[in-house]
Design a protein around this motif. Sequence first.
Motif, short mmCIF file in Angstrom:
data_model
loop_
_atom_site.label_atom_id
_atom_site.label_comp_id
_atom_site.label_asym_id
_atom_site.label_seq_id
_atom_site.Cartn_x
_atom_site.Cartn_y
_atom_site.Cartn_z
N SER A 101 0.84 -1.19 0.00
CA SER A 101 0.00 0.00 0.00
C SER A 101 0.88 1.24 0.00
O SER A 101 1.99 1.22 0.53
N ALA A 138 0.20 5.49 0.57
CA ALA A 138 -0.70 6.61 0.78
C ALA A 138 0.03 7.92 0.58
O ALA A 138 1.10 8.15 1.16
N SER A 169 0.05 11.87 1.22
CA SER A 169 -0.55 12.81 2.16
C SER A 169 -0.04 14.21 1.88
O SER A 169 0.98 14.41 1.24
N ASP A 180 -7.25 4.08 -4.88
CA ASP A 180 -8.41 4.72 -4.28
C ASP A 180 -8.18 6.21 -4.42
O ASP A 180 -7.39 6.79 -3.67
N GLN A 190 -8.78 8.48 -1.39
CA GLN A 190 -7.77 8.37 -0.33
C GLN A 190 -6.36 8.61 -0.83
O GLN A 190 -5.41 8.54 -0.05
N ASN A 191 -6.21 8.90 -2.13
CA ASN A 191 -4.87 9.10 -2.72
C ASN A 191 -3.95 7.94 -2.38
O ASN A 191 -2.79 8.13 -1.97
N THR A 192 -4.46 6.75 -2.55
CA THR A 192 -3.73 5.54 -2.18
C THR A 192 -3.65 4.60 -3.37
O THR A 192 -4.61 4.47 -4.13
#
Length: 122
Positions: free
Chosen positions: A21, A23, A25, A72, A75-77
């Motif tokens: 994963s 992410a 931010s 996603d 979620q910027n993931t």
Amino acid sequence: QVQLVESGGGLVQAGGSLRLSCAASGTIFSIDAMGWYRQAPGKQREWVAVITSNDGTTYVDSVKGRFTVSRDNAQNTVYLQMNSLKPEDTGVYYCYAGGLRSRWNERRMNYWGQGTQVTVSS
């Protein structure tokens, strides 16, 4: 300040699976493409998989049929599901965010994560 943080690496036996994963931010308006690169010991970094903002995907030939990239957007993931792992998949996997804009009127920038180690034992 935008940061990409990967997780999910580890040690697995050949034939096993891992899910990575990443992410992003910070202040983010949009990201054109997200994906994964990897670097094996003693080798150059190579591109593995990419997914665009409209979910178009592309893979390096060596992982086709075994790896799946997904994202996603809310979620910027970005994820990388790795199945049927082989010892040659061993390396540090880096997350990539391409064409990222912090605000609608700002220039697009590229960002990298710090990497997560994937080790596949035979």
